[in-house]
Write an enzyme that holds these catalytic residues in place. Structure first.
Site, PDB file in Angstrom:
ATOM      1  CB  CYS A 191      14.630  -8.922  15.531  1.00 44.79           C
ATOM      2  SG  CYS A 191      15.467  -7.902  16.762  1.00 44.79           S
ATOM      3  CG  HIS A 242      19.127  -6.342  13.174  1.00 47.70           C
ATOM      4  ND1 HIS A 242      18.026  -6.807  12.481  1.00 47.70           N
ATOM      5  CD2 HIS A 242      18.814  -6.446  14.493  1.00 47.70           C
ATOM      6  CE1 HIS A 242      17.094  -7.170  13.336  1.00 47.70           C
ATOM      7  NE2 HIS A 242      17.548  -6.968  14.562  1.00 47.70           N
ATOM      8  CB  CYS A 269      16.472 -14.727  18.281  1.00 46.11           C
ATOM      9  SG  CYS A 269      17.790 -13.519  17.941  1.00 46.11           S
TER      10      CYS A 269
END
EC number: 2.3.1.155
Length: 451
Positions: A115, A405, A435
């Site tokens: 991510c 996302h 994170c």
């Protein structure tokens, strides 16, 4: 998708005006250092972030509209981040650059760090500019969850490779005869840790339970994210989003996952991962998303020489890594104090916070960990807690829970949002934190460019 963003970075007017900046930047000490090159964010753009399986289905490489106007041969390097790679375009940065009409003399490579892939792309660009190898780098990220690669089973792949090597008809018939119905079952991709075989949602549910984060707290935070995102979208604050025409479909101009609901409606949803007593649901989790983002990063000297008005300085950054089983999603807790120490700042110095919202439970757990002296002393080897960001400074234009996302693209959205918020709110320092899978994390300090 990525090629259109790069094209948009290339074909817009060079000079930037900021007549709509509403607040003068606060006067604090600058983080500029005498012997360190100033590196600036000149522009940031992204496609609308769309729920996978909606408008972007069967569409990937379109040209986007114009945004920056940098000459196609003025960029020294291109770096893109992505997570779920298509084998045919494994170096998507290079393919996107060529598709956007950039010079074929410009090198490009692709990075992957879950991510925080586009964060890695940006900091790689910063490193190249700081080292004097480049003056202008396009960094970005892309994820297309509507068409992820689906593999044959391992046994079927092995048989097909053997068939390709078979030299006689008998060998081929023997291999074909060995195929069983079970061999035809595909291997579907899963957002799970290789080291633990646990899905990220399951880990988020355990993390929320460990920090005593209730279902109500998670739903309240998710509702806040959607409400603030809707408000920002309606007010025209999401200026990094570029409208474009999808071939054969309508013009796409805004994120389509922003859906403010009510606590009553959210309470009706069942747990998505740990059943029946889990607290993570579809409503308080980020959704699978298609999208791409890009930023133009330059040395300040080069940007000014070319007539650009930078948006922000990119300052200190850190990467961290923890236990992927029990601390998978605690990247912001570990990275925030480290980056503040590197910059010589405190939480009170930060005017704008933008944290990646993978799950509401993950955000709330991080905030509780950051506010715990016991956690800081026991797990982080620190004397005291770093503290929590004030609510009035935190993710005020929504976050990943509401905006979406796309794994490889979120980092650039976070940095661009910080730059825009600093301009709008008159702050001087912003902090990005996120994170990532593998128990990793990232944080960066961004300084407003004088207006």
């Amino acid at each position: 998708m990525a090629s259109m963003l790069l094209n948009s970075m290339r074909t817009c007017p060079v000079i930037f005006e900021f007549s709509d900046v509403s607040v003068q930047t606060k006067s604090k000490k600058t983080l500029a250092r005498p012997s360190v090159k100033n590196i600036v964010l000149v522009e940031g753009v992204r496609t609308p972030f769309l729920m996978s399986g909606t408008t972007y289905v069967s569409s990937f490489h379109w040209g986007l509209l114009h945004k920056t106007g940098i000459p196609k041969d003025a960029v020294d390097y291109i770096i893109y981040g992505t997570v779920i790679q298509e084998v045919k375009t494994s170096n998507v940065a290079r393919e996107a650059a060529l598709g956007a009409g950039f010079s074929d003399k410009i090198p490009a490579h692709t990075v992957t760090m879950a991510c925080i892939s586009s964060n890695q792309a940006m900091t790689s660009a910063v490193g190249m500019i700081a080292a004097g190898q480049c003056d202008a780098v396009v960094a970005g990220g892309v994820e297309f969850m509507s068409d992820v690669p689906i593999r044959h089973s391992r046994k079927m792949r092995k048989t097909m490779l053997s068939l390709n090597k078979a030299k006689t008809l008998g060998q081929r018939l023997g291999l074909i005869g060995s195929i069983r119905l079970a061999h035809l079952a595909p291997e579907l991709p899963a957002v799970a840790e290789f080291s633990t075989a646990e899905t990220m949602g399951h880990s988020a549910d355990r993390l929320a339970a460990a920090f005593g984060v209730s279902r109500v707290e998670q739903d309240e935070f998710a509702l806040r994210s959607h409400t603030l995102a809707k408000k920002a979208q309606d007010a025209g604050l999401l200026k990094d989003v570029i409208s474009f025409k999808v071939p054969g479909r309508d013009i796409v101009s805004k994120d389509n996952g922003i859906r403010p609901s009510s606590m009553e409606q959210m309470a009706k949803l069942k747990p998505a991962f740990i059943k029946p007593h889990g607290t993570v649901t579809a409503a308080n989790s980020s959704f699978l998303t298609d999208g791409a983002s890009a930023v133009l990063i330059m040395s300040e000297e080069k940007a000014l020489a070319m007539g650009y008005k930078p948006k922000a300085y990119l300052r200190d950054f850190v990467y961290v890594s923890q236990d992927p089983k029990d601390q998978l999603l605690l990247g912001p807790t570990y990275s925030t104090p480290k980056v503040l120490e590197r910059a010589g700042l405190t939480m009170d110095d930060i005017d704008v916070f933008e944290f990646h919202e993978a799950f509401a439970g993950q955000i709330m757990a991080n905030l509780k960990a950051m506010d715990s002296d016991w956690f800081a002393q026991t797990y982080m080897g620190r004397k005291s807690k770093v503290g929590t960001p004030p609510t009035e400074k935190f993710n005020l234009w929504g976050g990943s829970l509401s905006l979406g996302h796309p794994f490889g693209a979120t980092g650039c959205r976070l940095v661009t949002t910080v730059a825009h918020r600093l301009q709008k709110e008159g702050g001087q320092y912003g902090l990005v934190a996120a994170c990532a899978a593998g128990g990793q994390g990232h944080a960066m300090v961004i300084e407003a460019y004088p207006q």
